[in-house]
Design a protein around this motif. Sequence first.
Motif, PDB file in Angstrom:
ATOM      1  N   LEU A  54       0.862  -1.225   0.192  1.00 15.40           N
ATOM      2  CA  LEU A  54       0.013  -0.210   0.014  1.00 15.40           C
ATOM      3  C   LEU A  54       0.800   1.010   0.129  1.00 15.40           C
ATOM      4  O   LEU A  54       0.656   2.013  -0.772  1.00 15.40           O
ATOM      5  N   LYS A  74       1.018   4.149  -2.971  1.00 15.34           N
ATOM      6  CA  LYS A  74       0.703   5.496  -2.490  1.00 15.34           C
ATOM      7  C   LYS A  74       1.926   6.402  -2.953  1.00 15.34           C
ATOM      8  O   LYS A  74       1.504   7.609  -3.392  1.00 15.34           O
ATOM      9  N   GLU A 120      -6.066  -1.003  -2.494  1.00 13.85           N
ATOM     10  CA  GLU A 120      -6.907   0.143  -1.671  1.00 13.85           C
ATOM     11  C   GLU A 120      -7.802  -0.821  -0.754  1.00 13.85           C
ATOM     12  O   GLU A 120      -7.882  -0.483   0.514  1.00 13.85           O
TER      13      GLU A 120
END
Length: 958
Positions: free
Chosen positions: A63, A67, A823
């Motif tokens: 993640l 990001k 996500e």
Amino acid sequence: MNEKNLYQPDMIEPKWQAYWEEHGTFRQYDREEKYYVLDMFPYPSGAGLHVGHPKGYIATDVLARMKQIQGKAVLHPMGWDAFGLPAEQYAIKNKIHPRIAVEENIGTFKSQLAKIGFTYDWEREINTTDPKYYKWTQWIFLQLWKAGLAYESHEPINWCSSCKTGLANEDLEQGKCERCGSEVEKRPLRQWVLAMTKYADRLLYDLDTPLLEWSPSIKEQQRNWIGRSEGAEVVFSVVDTEEQVRVFTTRVDTIFGCSYVVIAPEHPLIQKQAEKIQNLSLVEKYREQAKNKTELERTELSKEKTGVLLEGIQVVHPFTNTHLPVYVADYVLATYGTGAVMGVPAHDERDYEFAEKYNLPITTVIEECVVTEGDRDDAYQPAEETVTRENVAIALYNPKTESFLTISWKAFVMKGVVTGGLEEGETLEDCARREILEETGYKNVRFVGTSDIKKHTKFFHRGKKVNRHAIWNFAFFELVDEAREEMSIEDQSQHEVVWVEKKKIKDYFTVAEARFAVELFLAHETKKALTGDGILVNSGEFSELSSVEAREKMIVWLEQEGLGQKKVNYKMRDWTFSRQRYWGEPIPLIHCADCGVVAVPENELPVMLPEVESYEPNDSGESPLANILEWVNVSCPECGKEAKRETNTMPQWAGSCWYYLRYIDPTNSTALVGKEVEKKMMPVDVYVGGTEHATRHLLYARFWHKFLYDQGVVSTIEPFMKLVNQGLILASDGRKMSKRWGNVINPDEMVGEFGADAFRLYEMFMGPFTQSIAWNTDGLMGTRRFLEKVWRLQEKVVNNTDTSQQVVNSLQMTIKKVALDIEEFKFNTAISTLMILVNTLEKETEVSRETFETLLVLLAPFAPHMTEELWQKMGHKESLFLATWPEFHPEKIIEGEVTLAVQINGRVRGEVVVAKDTDEATVREMALKNEKVKPYLEGKEVKKVIVVANKIVSIVVA
RNA sequence: GGGCAGGUGGUGGAAUUGGUAUACACGCUAGUCUUAGGAACUAGUGCUUCGGCUUGAGGGUUCGAGUCCCUCCCUGCCCACCA
């Protein structure tokens, strides 16, 4: 393929790990939008990591990397929760100082983690045992103390004789010490306690904050743990004394059924009224037994309830003024409510059991009541007038056909049994016989009996146009023979008589009284105590009220009379915060004979944990620190006279209550976190860890956070917005990985053999993230093969080449799905989509550079080393992780043709291929003419054709 | 006893406004190649008495149900005398 171009993770991986560290690739904190992704930091235990531990870390890393490529200022830190019993126990066992042991273990952990390739910012590493860190843990404690939320107590607490320390309620598992499994005893001890119950309501209600994205299960566990219950405290005064017994109850509406009062063995009444108790020695003996029992023994469910009557003591029922006996019994807990309860056997199962055993009166004061509600024409209208009637409902059973007699009304949908109004002076049996004859004509019925249980219904009487409160009596009959009298025309026109089999009767009725009649006949009413709400009877002026109304009115009355009040209780207790151990944060307080308890001045923090010769715990109820006189003896900060330091230490959970704040500003020496950076980085966007922290760490941290919010230190009411709990990785035998079973798999070996990228990919591909799944090294081989495929694709990369529409479609779908799935923590399906894309590209003879590089970026969060290497091979000078995330372009997806399945009567019989968005009529024609479909239509009539655009054609034939 | 989650091939698992169940991977079978390796490649792989049948069991709604409704069974986790 030539030798040089083999995929060799052991060559690639250390190189890029060093590169990222050196270049600070993942320290992009100046970017505008922040993203804070956090792992629950580990204990650096001596055993090192097994393959299960990194699962959560890999997820946050995936993640974090996505990001970062998406342009966020990502904070992804790591640290060590190194205080507490496990670290100390390990140190004692291995005969080294905990500090040394912790340092060694951290070294092991770090080197193991390093091999997997995380983006952790080691410049922000935190260690709860570092004085620079625990200075602020102590500072927070002082603020709690100054706010009156930390207090000294001498109440008996849980004591583990093996760990030789007091424990909080949260540290118990099935009444045993969570660490060592020993029985826990109650021991009075001087201790520091945090007033967590003052925050109980906020901890409870803020769980419903819409932005708090936690699993329902964890929220529910916290709700249960907090255990809020609303009720009343009621005063029972002791006859002939000034003494009172206060009881807590959530069911004050049942109080007219109270036939005795029970107090816990620890209740002060016994000492206060000792001289009145005629059987004092017996009572004392019982108390002694109870005291020696562990919590576990006392709360054993299978155990029969025991108790002793306090002879010579009676209390006054506040409503009826009758005198009631008082028992002492260990099923009443001293620590909950007031340590005393009222016994209402008819409406509480525990009281029922107790009353039966000791022959106490069982008085029914609540009867079940079903109110018809909702959007229907017989719904009860609370605003309208209500007529109360005493009725009988009849269960008439025919044993020959195993059926019940039912009545079905014709004017409206109502299926019930024979019922009737009870006339003045009539017996139930006579009334029932009369009604059976009138309504059904059956002459020969045998009376079986009646029920002493009454039930109530409230509804709108459609015939009489009035609210009806019906009180139901029940009468039971069996049919002797079929002989019937002719029914009146009127009765015949209104309803019909239907026999319904016993098997089907349950769901047949539309009215409650009929269901009750049959259930009572079949003796399904087995529950001894009616514990639900209902309607009050035998309750003086409160009779006929509903439970809800009665509770309100009774509390008002009690308050007026000064005999009680509304009260909220919690299962959660204040947090026992001191431990009689060495390896924890010293509590920064000083005891002065003159000034009392005094805070260590803030500029003298941290209170350093002193070096000590023996840090082994003892039975004294004080920590080993008490023996270090040169540390203990200080001068009082207020009066300067001789004083002593507090020697208890904090529990292991203290440091983890606020560590997520320190990562934001780890070197700040003037505040635990700077206001500006706190505002920018908080709250934590995603927090990942195991479910085992549901009622400890996650509750404690929320408590401290809310306190810090009140102090103006933090700006959010909750610390962790989204919480994800990973499932375990089990051993291949399906058991938990443990040294004990000898089934532990070491990540170092797996990484060494298959590479970190294959390892990361496999752990994410195993299955749904939150689910527990067994390890299978064959599966790891599979993800390695996948990486090899990607590696080989580089040979097909061509700068300028046409990309087939199929590849474009596949690529676009992958772009969309990978981002969405990451996500949502659906890593397994993100990876399978990538696999499908690679399988597609593999079949092509050439792959465009653009396509390949897009694939690399999408795969990079999972397999960062290999993709970074290939990215460089594609000629890039900068890290892939500074590139941009591909955008999804739906307009690039062009589907020329679609395949529609053709169903005939629900079965797929053929398919038609048509241009996308072909109109319905054309599709319909094509489907009906389809060669495979035709034979099924032969000689049949086509009743209906349903065309779902671009999906399916459904043909109905007869 | 209460709460929560879940039950789909030999295995891990896919499938959401209800629209071709079994994607992806493992394993297995056969073959190709080979500097013989857990390699790579190709084909196949739910069951089947070849009519059909299949998402724990049974019922219902629907043209159509793994998905929605009802009843029941089983598994895992958490809490458990909280008045």
